[in-house]
Design an enzyme around this catalytic site. Structure first.
Site, PDB file in Angstrom:
ATOM      1  CG  ASP A  33      -2.303   1.090   0.796  1.00 50.95           C
ATOM      2  OD1 ASP A  33      -2.699   0.219   1.125  1.00 50.95           O
ATOM      3  OD2 ASP A  33      -1.879   2.123   1.769  1.00 50.95           O
ATOM      4  CB  ILE A  34       0.488   4.351  -1.875  1.00 49.34           C
ATOM      5  CG1 ILE A  34       1.982   5.599  -2.782  1.00 49.34           C
ATOM      6  CG2 ILE A  34      -0.429   5.486  -2.163  1.00 49.34           C
ATOM      7  CD1 ILE A  34       1.085   5.370  -4.354  1.00 49.34           C
ATOM      8  CG  ASN A  90     -12.198  -0.658   4.151  1.00 48.43           C
ATOM      9  OD1 ASN A  90     -12.949  -1.312   4.876  1.00 48.43           O
ATOM     10  ND2 ASN A  90     -10.530  -0.371   3.673  1.00 48.43           N
ATOM     11  N   GLY A  96     -16.053   3.019   3.490  1.00 47.73           N
ATOM     12  CA  GLY A  96     -14.414   3.709   2.806  1.00 47.73           C
ATOM     13  C   GLY A  96     -14.252   3.245   2.007  1.00 47.73           C
ATOM     14  CD  GLN A  97     -14.888  -1.078  -2.605  1.00 48.05           C
ATOM     15  OE1 GLN A  97     -16.289  -0.799  -2.584  1.00 48.05           O
ATOM     16  NE2 GLN A  97     -14.025  -1.277  -3.424  1.00 48.05           N
ATOM     17  CG  HIS A 103      -8.868  -2.814  -2.720  1.00 48.34           C
ATOM     18  ND1 HIS A 103      -9.725  -2.165  -3.185  1.00 48.34           N
ATOM     19  CD2 HIS A 103      -9.018  -2.367  -1.760  1.00 48.34           C
ATOM     20  CE1 HIS A 103      -9.908  -1.144  -3.071  1.00 48.34           C
ATOM     21  NE2 HIS A 103      -9.626  -1.529  -1.786  1.00 48.34           N
ATOM     22  CG  HIS A 105      -7.025  -2.885   2.902  1.00 46.16           C
ATOM     23  ND1 HIS A 105      -6.382  -1.996   3.046  1.00 46.16           N
ATOM     24  CD2 HIS A 105      -8.101  -2.417   2.606  1.00 46.16           C
ATOM     25  CE1 HIS A 105      -6.918  -0.798   2.303  1.00 46.16           C
ATOM     26  NE2 HIS A 105      -7.990  -1.567   1.937  1.00 46.16           N
TER      27      HIS A 105
HETATM   28  P1  5GP Z   1      -9.921   1.310   0.110  1.00 49.01           P
HETATM   29  O1  5GP Z   1      -9.989   2.640   0.341  1.00 49.01           O
HETATM   30  O2  5GP Z   1      -9.914   1.835  -0.670  1.00 49.01           O
HETATM   31  O3  5GP Z   1     -10.444   0.075   0.868  1.00 49.01           O
HETATM   32  O4  5GP Z   1      -8.498   1.307  -0.259  1.00 49.01           O
HETATM   33  C1  5GP Z   1      -7.890   2.177  -1.352  1.00 49.01           C
HETATM   34  C2  5GP Z   1      -6.430   1.808  -0.703  1.00 49.01           C
HETATM   35  O5  5GP Z   1      -4.998   1.874  -2.046  1.00 49.01           O
HETATM   36  C3  5GP Z   1      -5.094   3.292   0.080  1.00 49.01           C
HETATM   37  O6  5GP Z   1      -5.282   1.955   1.046  1.00 49.01           O
HETATM   38  C4  5GP Z   1      -4.546   3.844  -0.425  1.00 49.01           C
HETATM   39  O7  5GP Z   1      -3.777   4.127  -0.083  1.00 49.01           O
HETATM   40  C5  5GP Z   1      -3.894   3.094  -1.453  1.00 49.01           C
HETATM   41  N1  5GP Z   1      -3.264   3.151  -2.848  1.00 49.01           N
HETATM   42  C6  5GP Z   1      -4.263   4.177  -3.347  1.00 49.01           C
HETATM   43  N2  5GP Z   1      -3.243   4.570  -4.840  1.00 49.01           N
HETATM   44  C7  5GP Z   1      -2.435   3.769  -4.616  1.00 49.01           C
HETATM   45  C8  5GP Z   1      -1.297   3.892  -5.089  1.00 49.01           C
HETATM   46  O8  5GP Z   1      -1.027   4.110  -6.515  1.00 49.01           O
HETATM   47  N3  5GP Z   1      -0.521   2.716  -5.268  1.00 49.01           N
HETATM   48  C9  5GP Z   1      -0.145   1.186  -4.223  1.00 49.01           C
HETATM   49  N4  5GP Z   1       0.790   0.864  -3.702  1.00 49.01           N
HETATM   50  N5  5GP Z   1      -1.594   2.039  -3.042  1.00 49.01           N
HETATM   51  C10 5GP Z   1      -2.591   3.132  -3.382  1.00 49.01           C
END
Ligand code: 5GP
Ligand code: ZN
Length: 117
Positions: A33-34, A90, A96-97, A103, A105
């Site tokens: 994760d970034i 999520n 909070g998706q 995906h 985590h």
């Molecule tokens: P969500 O909130 O949709 O469950 O999680 C999305 C996740 O994707 C977040 O934890 C966010 O930090 C990660 N993320 C968003 N953009 C990027 C990216 O460009 N590269 C990587 N490796 N992770 C990302």
């Protein structure tokens, strides 16, 4: 027809956007994760575009099972399996998706709170 043109995680799966890749097979990739929320924070995704868990169908069951099996193996590799880890998916705005490509985590290396915020 799936609309994947603007999907960030489709682009990562196609290597059009770089990511710190830690696993790949023909159906699944995993990358860091970034913005990590734990010492180990990995995203595990299907290569095929599925917007979220609301969109899965029965033929996706094997893929989802495979992802969880990969999560177990990556937890061992990351040395978080014994201490414990969290596998989070999520779905939708209340959860909070932020990225509309399914995906998981995989997070570990610290103590997590329950219930989640
Ligand atoms: P969500 O909130 O949709 O469950 O999680 C999305 C996740 O994707 C977040 O934890 C966010 O930090 C990660 N993320 C968003 N953009 C990027 C990216 O460009 N590269 C990587 N490796 N992770 C990302
Ligand atoms: Zn996608």
């Amino acid at each position: 027809m799936e609309i994947t043109m603007d999907c960030l995680f489709c682009k990562i799966a196609k290597k059009e956007i770089p990511a710190q890749m830690i696993f790949e097979d023909k159906d699944v990739i995993a990358f860091r994760d970034i913005a990590p929320q734990a010492p180990a924070h990995i995203l595990i995704i299907p290569k095929k575009h599925i917007p979220g868990l609301n969109d899965i169908t029965v033929p996706d069951e094997a893929l989802l099972g495979r992802i969880q099996s990969i999560a177990k193996e990556l937890a061992i590799k990351e040395k978080i399996s014994e201490g414990g880890f969290r596998l989070v998916l999520n779905t939708g705005s209340n959860a909070g998706q932020a990225v509309a490509h399914l995906h998981y985590h995989l997070m570990g290396g610290r103590k997590f709170k329950w219930p989640p915020g």
